[in-house]
Design an enzyme around this catalytic site. Structure first.
Site, mmCIF file in Angstrom:
data_model
loop_
_atom_site.group_PDB
_atom_site.id
_atom_site.type_symbol
_atom_site.label_atom_id
_atom_site.label_comp_id
_atom_site.label_asym_id
_atom_site.label_seq_id
_atom_site.Cartn_x
_atom_site.Cartn_y
_atom_site.Cartn_z
ATOM 1 N N LYS A 60 0.949 -1.015 0.085
ATOM 2 C CA LYS A 60 0.177 -0.018 0.185
ATOM 3 C C LYS A 60 0.820 1.286 0.149
ATOM 4 O O LYS A 60 2.040 1.214 0.325
ATOM 5 C CB LYS A 60 -0.892 0.379 1.030
ATOM 6 N N VAL A 101 11.276 -4.414 2.587
ATOM 7 C CA VAL A 101 10.883 -4.696 4.062
ATOM 8 C C VAL A 101 11.261 -3.229 4.849
ATOM 9 O O VAL A 101 12.214 -2.679 4.590
ATOM 10 C CB VAL A 101 11.565 -5.800 4.693
ATOM 11 N N ALA A 103 3.677 -1.286 4.124
ATOM 12 C CA ALA A 103 2.814 -2.305 4.879
ATOM 13 C C ALA A 103 3.130 -3.993 4.320
ATOM 14 O O ALA A 103 2.289 -4.751 4.391
ATOM 15 C CB ALA A 103 1.501 -1.777 4.921
ATOM 16 N N SER A 147 0.349 -6.689 5.002
ATOM 17 C CA SER A 147 0.038 -7.291 3.891
ATOM 18 C C SER A 147 -0.180 -9.030 3.854
ATOM 19 O O SER A 147 -0.915 -9.511 3.557
ATOM 20 C CB SER A 147 0.467 -6.742 2.556
ATOM 21 N N ASP A 165 -2.377 -2.102 10.518
ATOM 22 C CA ASP A 165 -2.410 -1.716 9.114
ATOM 23 C C ASP A 165 -3.113 -3.143 8.189
ATOM 24 O O ASP A 165 -3.508 -3.024 7.297
ATOM 25 C CB ASP A 165 -1.263 -1.447 7.940
HETATM 26 P P1 ATP Z 1 4.243 -0.276 7.930
HETATM 27 O O1 ATP Z 1 4.289 0.603 6.749
HETATM 28 O O2 ATP Z 1 2.971 -1.065 8.237
HETATM 29 O O3 ATP Z 1 5.016 0.490 8.995
HETATM 30 P P2 ATP Z 1 6.615 -1.509 6.794
HETATM 31 O O4 ATP Z 1 6.564 -1.639 5.351
HETATM 32 O O5 ATP Z 1 7.242 -0.181 7.324
HETATM 33 O O6 ATP Z 1 5.065 -1.394 7.534
HETATM 34 P P3 ATP Z 1 7.002 -4.210 7.447
HETATM 35 O O7 ATP Z 1 7.896 -4.634 5.882
HETATM 36 O O8 ATP Z 1 5.809 -4.781 7.424
HETATM 37 O O9 ATP Z 1 7.338 -2.624 7.656
HETATM 38 O O10 ATP Z 1 8.288 -4.863 8.242
HETATM 39 C C1 ATP Z 1 8.565 -4.236 9.600
HETATM 40 C C2 ATP Z 1 9.165 -5.291 10.444
HETATM 41 O O11 ATP Z 1 8.255 -6.493 10.610
HETATM 42 C C3 ATP Z 1 10.423 -5.837 10.024
HETATM 43 O O12 ATP Z 1 11.317 -5.510 11.242
HETATM 44 C C4 ATP Z 1 10.331 -7.264 9.782
HETATM 45 O O13 ATP Z 1 11.480 -7.855 10.135
HETATM 46 C C5 ATP Z 1 9.045 -7.588 10.507
HETATM 47 N N1 ATP Z 1 8.272 -8.503 9.877
HETATM 48 C C6 ATP Z 1 7.384 -9.581 10.403
HETATM 49 N N2 ATP Z 1 6.691 -10.033 9.645
HETATM 50 C C7 ATP Z 1 7.004 -9.950 8.269
HETATM 51 C C8 ATP Z 1 6.841 -10.385 6.982
HETATM 52 N N3 ATP Z 1 5.863 -10.999 6.670
HETATM 53 N N4 ATP Z 1 7.260 -9.424 6.034
HETATM 54 C C9 ATP Z 1 8.190 -8.526 6.118
HETATM 55 N N5 ATP Z 1 8.807 -8.207 7.308
HETATM 56 C C10 ATP Z 1 7.980 -8.808 8.421
#
Ligand code: ATP
Length: 283
Positions: free
Chosen positions: A10, A95, A100, A104, A136
């Site tokens: 997203k 990541v 998200a 997701s 989220d």
């Molecule tokens: P948001 O925008 O909701 O804050 P993000 O995109 O910034 O999310 P994510 O990629 O969701 O962040 O990952 C954040 C943390 O969650 C990382 O430290 C990662 O190790 C952990 N994590 C747990 N499960 C997952 C997953 N399925 N995929 C990616 N990261 C994950």
């Protein structure tokens, strides 16, 4: 038996913070939009009630810290499921990027296991369960275009935004959402997003007006910690993107480009100094 699901990333068309709550969370108002940058998840039924995850990216945890694991465990406990699942996760969503990805994956797990374990849970119930995994997750259960309120878990689905071409660029840093919120303060808000204007632009299917009103109050906090994110935003603007914003707490910056031909040109220019660049569409 196997079920395959795509977990969509997203972006935030807007992110506004309305105040700090007694429970420590911030009260937010955000317009969320899903895009066709996806992780693939394959769920295989097992007789043993174990949940196992295999991921092609080494730095994503595959144990109970994975949000997909948390979602699976929640469903298994809530519905007293005596079967298990093996999940194969192929990651394309960067990541800790503000896209998200983890949420997701959790949402796709709720949808996938609803089928695999034949639970017959409604989409609204899945979204409600998702809020126990992360703020989220409910939006990611639905996808499309929606307004998220509360701590992000209260979803009002709205008309889908018009199809738009979007460039994503992720600098090689990770931003913790928690740290970005800690560094945020209400009196440092420079400009609030005009959420109402973006909603009418969506209703009028007017991409130009959407570009004009994008806004994210977390930019100030993330830019202060990582000036390169602000620089990237400026660069994308100067290359000719029509609307540019940081997504979530960053560090991913996106640009909406109204002319497809120009999008390719900007994509190539960005690749010169950012090695994670994606050309995607709203879905
Ligand atoms: P948001 O925008 O909701 O804050 P993000 O995109 O910034 O999310 P994510 O990629 O969701 O962040 O990952 C954040 C943390 O969650 C990382 O430290 C990662 O190790 C952990 N994590 C747990 N499960 C997952 C997953 N399925 N995929 C990616 N990261 C994950």
């Amino acid at each position: 038996m196997k079920v395959t699901e795509l977990a969509k990333a997203k972006i935030n068309l807007t992110l506004d913070i309305l105040g700090k709550r007694d429970d420590g969370y911030h009260e937010v108002e955000m317009i969320m939009q899903s895009i066709d940058l996806t992780d693939q998840m394959v769920f295989t039924l097992t007789d043993e009630p174990k949940i196992t995850i295999e991921c092609d990216v080494s730095y994503v945890p595959t144990d109970e810290r994975n949000l997909a694991y948390k979602a699976a465990k929640l469903l298994q406990q809530k519905f007293a499921v005596d079967k298990g699942v093996h999940i194969v996760l192929n990651k394309k969503i960067p990541v800790s990027a503000g896209l998200a990805g983890g949420s997701s994956n959790a949402a796709a797990t709720l949808r996938g296991l609803n089928q695999l374990w034949q639970l017959n849970v409604t989409i609204d119930e899945l979204a409600e369960l998702g809020s126990e995994v992360g703020s989220d997750v409910p939006f990611c259960v639905y996808g499309g275009t929606a307004i998220a309120r509360g701590r992000g878990e209260k979803i009002e689905r709205i008309t889908k935004a018009p199809p738009m071409t979007i460039l994503l660029a992720k600098p090689q840093i990770s931003v913790s959402t928690a740290v970005a919120y800690q560094n945020f303060s209400m009196d440092k808000i420079l400009k609030k997003p005009d959420t109402k204007a973006v909603i009418s632009a969506i209703q009028n299917q007017d991409p130009q007006a959407i570009c004009h009103h994008l806004g994210n109050v977390l930019e100030t906090a993330t830019f202060a910690m990582h000036p390169e994110v602000e620089k990237l935003k400026e660069q994308m603007k100067s290359f000719g993107a029509d609307g540019v914003l940081m997504s979530g707490s960053g560090p991913t910056v996106y640009g909406i480009v109204l002319k497809e031909k120009r999008a390719m040109r900007i994509f190539n220019a960005l690749r010169g100094f950012c090695n994670e660049v994606f050309l995607v569409r709203t879905v």
